[in-house]
Design an enzyme around this catalytic site. Structure first.
Site, PDB file in Angstrom:
ATOM      1  N   HIS A 129       0.663  -1.337   0.272  1.00  0.00           N
ATOM      2  CA  HIS A 129      -0.073   0.095   0.049  1.00  0.00           C
ATOM      3  C   HIS A 129       0.800   1.193  -0.001  1.00  0.00           C
ATOM      4  O   HIS A 129       0.578   2.572  -0.592  1.00  0.00           O
ATOM      5  CB  HIS A 129      -0.650   0.048   1.159  1.00  0.00           C
ATOM      6  CG  HIS A 129      -2.038  -1.168   1.356  1.00  0.00           C
ATOM      7  ND1 HIS A 129      -2.837  -1.308   2.214  1.00  0.00           N
ATOM      8  CD2 HIS A 129      -2.396  -1.804   0.321  1.00  0.00           C
ATOM      9  CE1 HIS A 129      -3.664  -2.354   1.894  1.00  0.00           C
ATOM     10  NE2 HIS A 129      -3.353  -2.736   0.718  1.00  0.00           N
ATOM     11  N   PHE A 380      -1.135  -7.938   5.149  1.00  0.00           N
ATOM     12  CA  PHE A 380       0.200  -7.444   5.053  1.00  0.00           C
ATOM     13  C   PHE A 380       0.411  -6.186   4.166  1.00  0.00           C
ATOM     14  O   PHE A 380       1.560  -5.961   3.603  1.00  0.00           O
ATOM     15  CB  PHE A 380       1.231  -8.605   4.202  1.00  0.00           C
ATOM     16  CG  PHE A 380       1.101  -9.799   4.888  1.00  0.00           C
ATOM     17  CD1 PHE A 380       1.132 -10.111   6.203  1.00  0.00           C
ATOM     18  CD2 PHE A 380       0.868 -11.056   4.019  1.00  0.00           C
ATOM     19  CE1 PHE A 380       0.897 -11.267   6.651  1.00  0.00           C
ATOM     20  CE2 PHE A 380       0.622 -12.390   4.409  1.00  0.00           C
ATOM     21  CZ  PHE A 380       0.657 -12.553   5.831  1.00  0.00           C
ATOM     22  N   CYS A 381      -0.751  -5.231   4.235  1.00  0.00           N
ATOM     23  CA  CYS A 381      -0.831  -4.017   3.708  1.00  0.00           C
ATOM     24  C   CYS A 381      -0.520  -4.086   2.116  1.00  0.00           C
ATOM     25  O   CYS A 381       0.183  -3.303   1.394  1.00  0.00           O
ATOM     26  CB  CYS A 381       0.162  -3.090   4.239  1.00  0.00           C
ATOM     27  SG  CYS A 381      -0.129  -2.403   6.001  1.00  0.00           S
ATOM     28  N   ALA A 382      -1.210  -5.344   1.554  1.00  0.00           N
ATOM     29  CA  ALA A 382      -1.034  -5.675   0.272  1.00  0.00           C
ATOM     30  C   ALA A 382      -2.335  -6.302  -0.195  1.00  0.00           C
ATOM     31  O   ALA A 382      -2.233  -7.482  -0.760  1.00  0.00           O
ATOM     32  CB  ALA A 382       0.303  -6.517  -0.311  1.00  0.00           C
TER      33      ALA A 382
END
Length: 458
Positions: A129, A380-382
């Site tokens: 992100h 995982f911010c993805a």
């Protein structure tokens, strides 16, 4: 991007000393164990060398820039020398700027704020992100997840060719943003080839090296990228520091990222009551306020430590750890390792997986509470990437720690184990043994959900 050939395990050096290597933690089943920190992709432990360097400087702490006192001059020299050390570490061009920021996220937001008017940004949906989201004020083209490095290059070439064909007059600026190593799969991306494609179509490219720089050498000139961004806390330095390094022209002409002291060269009152400001053209333009000298110095110290240890040696040792983990997980049929580019793709020490019959939050909680092993679970911010990788793996919402899903969506999460230069062999071996035991025997403790997290029941 080439990867060093693996060497025999017996010739691989010991890990670099890091803080916390002797910390013990309690187990819910009784007793204590040395903590196995296997969440390097989120934040790597600080190198002992870095901590020692910072401690040695601390008594000489002083204000930076324009201070007449000895400690101010010493701190200023330390800060500017750190900039030169980072430039050498990244093999920057002579006219590149090194700007100290707070993190990779901060660096990419700074660059986003410096984009020329009408700039079009191209970014794969597979990005973290930090490199996926900063471009909201620009014209953004999101590219689908590729399944091979060659597909990635081809997809970018098509998108850039379509852009070129649509430009009727003049030259509109364009920027490609790409990761060097995935924070989910650890796979290396074809940065040099993507840079060549970008430049062939008149675009520039910024490399998110947050996961790459701690594991592999990053050369701005060899990769032919225009900018590099990374974070200190993933490079074995303490929290709160980052770097944006690269071409100066867009940064020099952009409005300062923050307005204030340090960014301004001259400020004067106008007759109409306002003020006129002349901004610096150097990196100081985007470093307003009192700088994080210790953060910059710690990054420089980490750069020196990794360089002196030798990336050939570090890469070889990490390959040994990767092989140990992957071989161990391959022996557990219930485990599926996540990958975009396939099993043979070169990668850094970041491996994500799911376990059949387990919610990932529950599994990660058991690794921590019963074995003293710290990993990460979630998306995982993805999020777009994980949704692609986990589309066929719904997780039960009724199980402990299962994340809430939007209406019509599956509840998804995964487990990520990550390691690096400070990881002992024993930690990855204990992790593999714990995975096998949990899958075979189940958890020894009961768990409940608290604030969306799976925690041991008391």
């Amino acid at each position: 991007m080439s990867v060093s050939t693996p060497v025999a395990a017996q010739s691989v050096r010991a890990p670099l000393p890091v803080l916390g290597r002797d910390v013990t933690v309690p187990l819910v089943t009784g007793g204590e164990v040395t903590y196995a920190a296997l969440d390097y992709a989120a934040s790597a432990p600080a190198l002992q060398r870095v901590w020692d360097d910072v401690a040695a400087y601390a008594p000489y702490y002083g204000s930076v820039h324009r201070g007449a006192g000895y400690l101010s001059q010493l701190s200023t020299d330390l800060f500017e020398n750190a900039r030169r050390t980072v430039a050498e570490f990244l093999d920057c061009r002579d006219d590149d700027q090194v700007v100290f920021t707070r993190s990779t996220t901060d660096s990419l937001n700074l660059l986003a704020a410096a984009l020329p008017a009408d700039c079009q940004v191209f970014v794969f949906e597979t990005e973290h992100h930090a490199s996926l989201l900063p471009w909201q004020d620009a014209r953004v083209s999101y590219l689908d997840a590729p399944r091979t490095p060659r597909q990635a290059v081809a997809a970018l070439e098509r998108a850039l060719a379509d852009r070129t064909a649509s430009i009727q007059e003049g030259h509109a600026p364009a920027l490609v943003c790409v990761t060097g190593a995935s924070n989910v799969t650890g796979e290396l991306w074809p940065v040099r080839e993507l840079a060549a494609a970008a430049h062939a179509h008149g675009a520039r490219i910024v490399l998110d090296a947050a996961q790459l720089a701690p594991h592999h050498p990053v050369s701005v000139q060899d990769l032919d990228v225009d900018w590099v961004a990374f974070s200190g806390h993933k490079l074995y330095a303490p929290f709160g520091s980052g770097v944006l390094a690269g071409r100066a022209d867009w940064l020099r002409t952009a409005e300062p990222y923050l307005a204030g002291g340090g960014a301004s060269r001259k400020v004067s009152r106008r007759t109409d009551g306002g003020v006129d400001v002349e901004w610096h053209e150097s990196a100081a333009r985007h470093e307003a306020g009192s700088p994080n000298v210790i953060g910059a110095y710690s990054i420089a110290s980490a750069c020196k430590a990794l360089t002196e240890a030798g990336f050939d040696t570090l890469v070889a040792r990490e390959r040994h750890l990767i092989d140990t983990v992957r071989a161990g997980l391959a022996e557990v049929p219930e485990v599926r390792v996540l990958s975009l580019f396939g099993d043979d793709a070169p990668r850094v020490g970041v491996i994500s997986f799911v376990v059949e019959g387990w919610n990932s939050s529950h599994f990660a909680a058991a690794l921590s509470a019963e074995y003293g092993i710290g990993v990460r679970d979630g998306l995982f911010c993805a999020h777009p990437l994980l949704r692609t990788l986990l589309d066929s793996d719904p997780q039960s919402q009724g199980e402990c720690g299962a994340p809430e899903a939007a209406p019509g969506e599956k509840s998804l999460n995964a487990i990520r184990v990550s390691f690096g230069a400070g990881t002992p062999d024993e930690h990855v071996e204990r992790f593999v043994g714990a995975v096998k035991e949990l899958v075979r025997d189940g958890a020894k403790w009961t768990y409940r959900t608290e604030d969306g997290r799976c925690v041991p029941a008391v």
